[in-house]
Each structure stands twice: as structure tokens, then as C-alpha cells.
Design an enzyme around this catalytic site. Structure first.
Site, PDB file in Angstrom:
ATOM      1  N   HIS A  32       0.830  -1.222   0.000  1.00  0.00           N
ATOM      2  CA  HIS A  32       0.000   0.000   0.000  1.00  0.00           C
ATOM      3  C   HIS A  32       0.853   1.256   0.000  1.00  0.00           C
ATOM      4  CE1 HIS A  32      -3.377   2.633   0.764  1.00  0.00           C
ATOM      5  NE2 HIS A  32      -2.712   3.187   1.758  1.00  0.00           N
ATOM      6  N   HIS A  34       0.976   5.572  -1.917  1.00  0.00           N
ATOM      7  CA  HIS A  34       0.358   6.611  -2.764  1.00  0.00           C
ATOM      8  C   HIS A  34       1.528   7.335  -3.428  1.00  0.00           C
ATOM      9  CE1 HIS A  34      -3.589   6.708  -0.417  1.00  0.00           C
ATOM     10  NE2 HIS A  34      -2.795   6.121   0.453  1.00  0.00           N
ATOM     11  N   GLU A 107      -8.874   5.284  -7.382  1.00  0.00           N
ATOM     12  CA  GLU A 107      -9.536   5.733  -6.156  1.00  0.00           C
ATOM     13  C   GLU A 107     -10.870   6.434  -6.448  1.00  0.00           C
ATOM     14  OE1 GLU A 107      -7.799   7.229  -2.094  1.00  0.00           O
ATOM     15  OE2 GLU A 107      -7.643   8.829  -3.547  1.00  0.00           O
ATOM     16  N   HIS A 145     -12.333   5.107  -1.261  1.00  0.00           N
ATOM     17  CA  HIS A 145     -11.345   5.682  -0.346  1.00  0.00           C
ATOM     18  C   HIS A 145     -11.490   5.176   1.095  1.00  0.00           C
ATOM     19  CE1 HIS A 145     -10.043   9.305   2.156  1.00  0.00           C
ATOM     20  NE2 HIS A 145      -8.931   8.800   1.698  1.00  0.00           N
ATOM     21  N   HIS A 172      -9.256   2.044   2.791  1.00  0.00           N
ATOM     22  CA  HIS A 172      -8.704   2.455   4.097  1.00  0.00           C
ATOM     23  C   HIS A 172      -9.815   2.284   5.133  1.00  0.00           C
ATOM     24  CE1 HIS A 172      -6.425   4.984   1.182  1.00  0.00           C
ATOM     25  NE2 HIS A 172      -5.425   4.875   2.037  1.00  0.00           N
ATOM     26  N   GLU A 175      -8.576   3.630  10.506  1.00  0.00           N
ATOM     27  CA  GLU A 175      -7.228   4.195  10.630  1.00  0.00           C
ATOM     28  C   GLU A 175      -7.160   5.113  11.861  1.00  0.00           C
ATOM     29  OE1 GLU A 175      -5.919   6.190   7.093  1.00  0.00           O
ATOM     30  OE2 GLU A 175      -3.925   6.643   7.905  1.00  0.00           O
ATOM     31  N   ASP A 277       2.529   3.108   3.057  1.00  0.00           N
ATOM     32  CA  ASP A 277       1.718   4.310   2.889  1.00  0.00           C
ATOM     33  C   ASP A 277       2.578   5.342   2.156  1.00  0.00           C
ATOM     34  OD1 ASP A 277      -0.692   5.628   2.999  1.00  0.00           O
ATOM     35  OD2 ASP A 277      -0.944   5.393   5.152  1.00  0.00           O
TER      36      ASP A 277
HETATM   37 ZN   LIG Z   1      -3.250   5.120   2.265  1.00  0.00          ZN
END
Ligand SMILES: [Zn+2]
Length: 351
Positions: A32, A34, A107, A145, A172, A175, A277
Site C-alpha cells: 500500500h 500513494h 480511487e 477511499h 482504508h 485508521e 503508505d
Molecule cells: Zn493510504
């Protein structure tokens, strides 16, 4: 062969022994990230303030940043990666780059239920266009998302699409600790932040995981990212559904999200993968350092062997890829050599 060193020495007395460290495995997987946030300054603080930081630095996001991140991730020695993509330009960069293995997840962000039909139609069209333009590129996936930034009706439509078209999905979930009160009763710091964007979105009164189960989203076996603020009931739901969970310990620590309950997932047999991440909440894109951070965080609760398994096999399963194998005759450069626990990262070519 797997066994004790003394037994191997007895069986093969003429074979020289080289100490390569703790373990040998196929290359690890960064499940995972971005990449388009690779120019975002590293942030430490609350999750809610991190979202403000991302929004305030929106101009730093995009294809140039993704290109930089792509170079970093390729240099990190991973065998595959999963990236969350929010612009068509970045998606095309990833799909057009040869030699990549993994999934680029498109996304979707649309909390207002009134937008569900239109956003779903646009998503279907966009995915079709990506597939037609680049049929042999990196695998295409879908990423609603979060359970609160995509409306219930749209989550259900995307789930049916993912099942029908065999699209890997990442979401996600759980979190920030503030996600709990947002979903339970529509209050707390995340609600204060998101309120103006949520339109007619209503809290379900359930936990975020319970809400996804209720909507039927878990039937698509989405890979669930973060999963820090969960109950044992949540973990049982995830185990029953057969979802893989991605652990991002350094990001969770930077954003004050709490400790991922590693032992709870182990107790219920949930497969765990590791992800860095983005560079906005992680100092680098090196998943082996993520494993080392998990070792420090969980201590004896997470054995080094379980962490290697998470980084390699868990990562492949998180991305819906075939488990990596290494056979007699394969080139040794395709292997990853792990140093003893706590000592970090040894790229195969350096040994
Ligand atoms: Zn993320």
C-alpha cells in the site's frame, strides 16, 4: 529444504556454508502506497491534521511526484507493489511503464449518496478506458477511499462491479480512532473535519468494519488498509470474509492512530501484509524497514518469521497475485536476503 543447520551439514557434508542472515525469500511486497504524494513534506501529528496537510499541499501532488515515487519504489527491491491512484495522468504513467508488477487501484471519493449513480457511471467508463488503452499494463484495481468518503449505495455498486469484473479492491478502514465516533454517532474530530463534505451521508451506528459487512462490501474480499482501531468482533468478521489486512506501522505512529492489534489478527488467522503508505507519513518507501518497525512495535507478539511472511506472502495475497515461488535453477538475484531481525535491509545484489 527447510530444517536445522546441523541436519543440513550432516546430510550435505561437502557443501560449503554461507551465512546470509535471518531468512531468504522471494522479494517482499509493498502492499500500500500513494506514489503521487511523493513530494508531500513528511508530516507528524493527528490523522485529521494530516488530511488538512494533504489538502493544503494539493499542488505538490501529481504525475511528476508519482514518477519520483516510482523510481524510489523500484530501487527498494520489492517484487510488487499496490498503489492508490487518483488521477488519470498518474494511472497512465503506471500502466505504460513496463516491468512493473502489482496493482494500480483507481480511487473513488464520493460521500454524498445523491452522487452515487453518476460517479459509478464515470468510474465504469474510466476503468474501461484504462483497460482498452493499456491491456497489458500493471493490473487495474479499484479503491473506494474509506467507508465514510464513499456513500453506502456507491460502495455497494462498486462491490458488485469488483466481483463481476474480478477487480482487486483496497479500502482504508479504521485508521484514525476518530473514525469510530464518526460511524457510531456522527461526532468527533473526524466529523468536524469531514462534515462539510459528507452531504447526506449518515452514520450507521456500527463500527466501520461492521458497516462494510452490513453493506455486503466484504463479499468482494477487499484488502483492508490500516485496521488499527478495531474490536475482536471486527476481526472475526474480516476473518470470516477472508480479507487480507495491510499494516502500515510507521504511518500509524506518525499520525497518532494507535497500535495495530497484530496478535488479534494472528489469533483469528487473518493474513496480514505490510505497506509503507505515502512519503507524507512515512520516511521512505522501503517495506523491509516497515517490517523492522513492526518488530519494534509488537516485540515478541510478532515473530520475525511472521513478519517476513507478511512482507512476502501476505503482500502477494493482498494484491491478488499468485504466491511467489523460487525453484531450482532460478537466478539467485531473484531472492531477497533478510538480515537478522532489527538490522534492516540487505539488497540481494550487495551480498
Ligand atoms: Zn493510504
Amino acid at each position: 529444504m527447510v530444517g536445522k543447520l546441523e541436519d543440513a551439514r550432516r546430510s550435505y557434508p561437502d557443501v560449503p556454508v554461507h551465512d546470509v542472515g535471518f531468512a531468504i525469500s522471494p522479494p517482499p511486497v509493498n502492499a500500500h502506497t500513494h506514489l503521487d504524494l511523493s513530494r508531500l513534506p513528511y508530516f507528524r501529528g493527528s490523522y485529521e491534521n494530516f488530511i488538512r496537510h494533504v489538502v493544503a499541499n494539493d499542488l505538490l501532488r501529481g504525475v511528476d511526484a508519482a514518477g519520483e515515487g516510482l523510481n524510489k519504489i523500484r530501487g527498494s527491491g520489492v517484487g510488487a507493489f499496490g498503489d492508490i491512484v487518483e488521477s488519470a495522468e498518474v494511472m497512465r504513467l503506471l500502466l505504460q511503464t513496463s516491468g512493473l508488477r502489482g496493482v494500480a487501484y483507481w480511487e473513488v471519493f464520493a460521500p454524498n449518496p445523491a452522487d452515487a449513480d453518476q460517479v459509478f457511471a464515470e468510474t465504469v467508463e474510466q476503468l474501461r478506458a484504462f483497460r482498452e488503452e493499456h491491456p497489458d499494463g500493471l493490473k487495474l484495481g479499484l479503491s473506494p477511499h474509506t467507508p465514510h468518503t464513499v456513500s453506502g449505495p456507491l460502495l455497494q455498486k462498486l462491490t458488485r462491479l469488483a466481483i463481476a469484473e474480478n477487480l482487486p479492491m483496497q479500502i482504508h478502514v479504521a485508521e484514525s480512532p476518530a473514525e469510530i465516533s464518526l460511524h457510531r454517532n456522527g461526532s468527533g474530530p473526524l466529523h468536524d473535519l469531514m462534515g462539510p463534505f459528507l452531504g447526506d451521508w449518515q452514520p450507521s451506528g456500527l463500527s466501520p468494519v461492521g458497516y462494510l459487512a452490513e453493506l455486503g462490501v466484504l463479499e468482494a474480499k477487499p484488502t483492508l488498509i490500516h485496521m488499527v482501531n478495531v474490536t475482536e468482533e471486527d476481526v472475526k468478521l474480516v476473518a470470516k470474509a477472508g480479507c487480507v489486512v495491510v499494516h502500515c506501522p510507521r504511518s500509524n505512529e506518525a499520525l497518532g492512530c494507535g497500535r495495530f492489534p497484530w496478535e488479534l489478527y494472528a489469533k483469528h488467522g487473518v493474513e496480514v501484509a505490510l505497506g509503507t503508505d505515502s512519503l507524507g507519513s512515512s520516511p521512505d518507501l522501503n517495506v523491509v524497514r516497515e517490517a523492522a518497525a513492526a518488530r519494534t512495535l509488537h516485540g515478541d507478539k510478532a515473530s520475525p518469521l511472521a513478519l517476513v511472511r507478511a512482507a512476502v506472502k501476505g503482500g502477494s495475497r493482498a494484491l491478488g497475485l499468485a504466491p511467489p515461488r523460487f525453484a531450482r535453477g532460478d537466478h539467485a538475484a531473484a531472492l531477497y536476503l533478510w538480515e537478522a531481525p532489527h538490522s534492516g535491509d540487505v539488497p540481494a545484489e550487495d551480498v
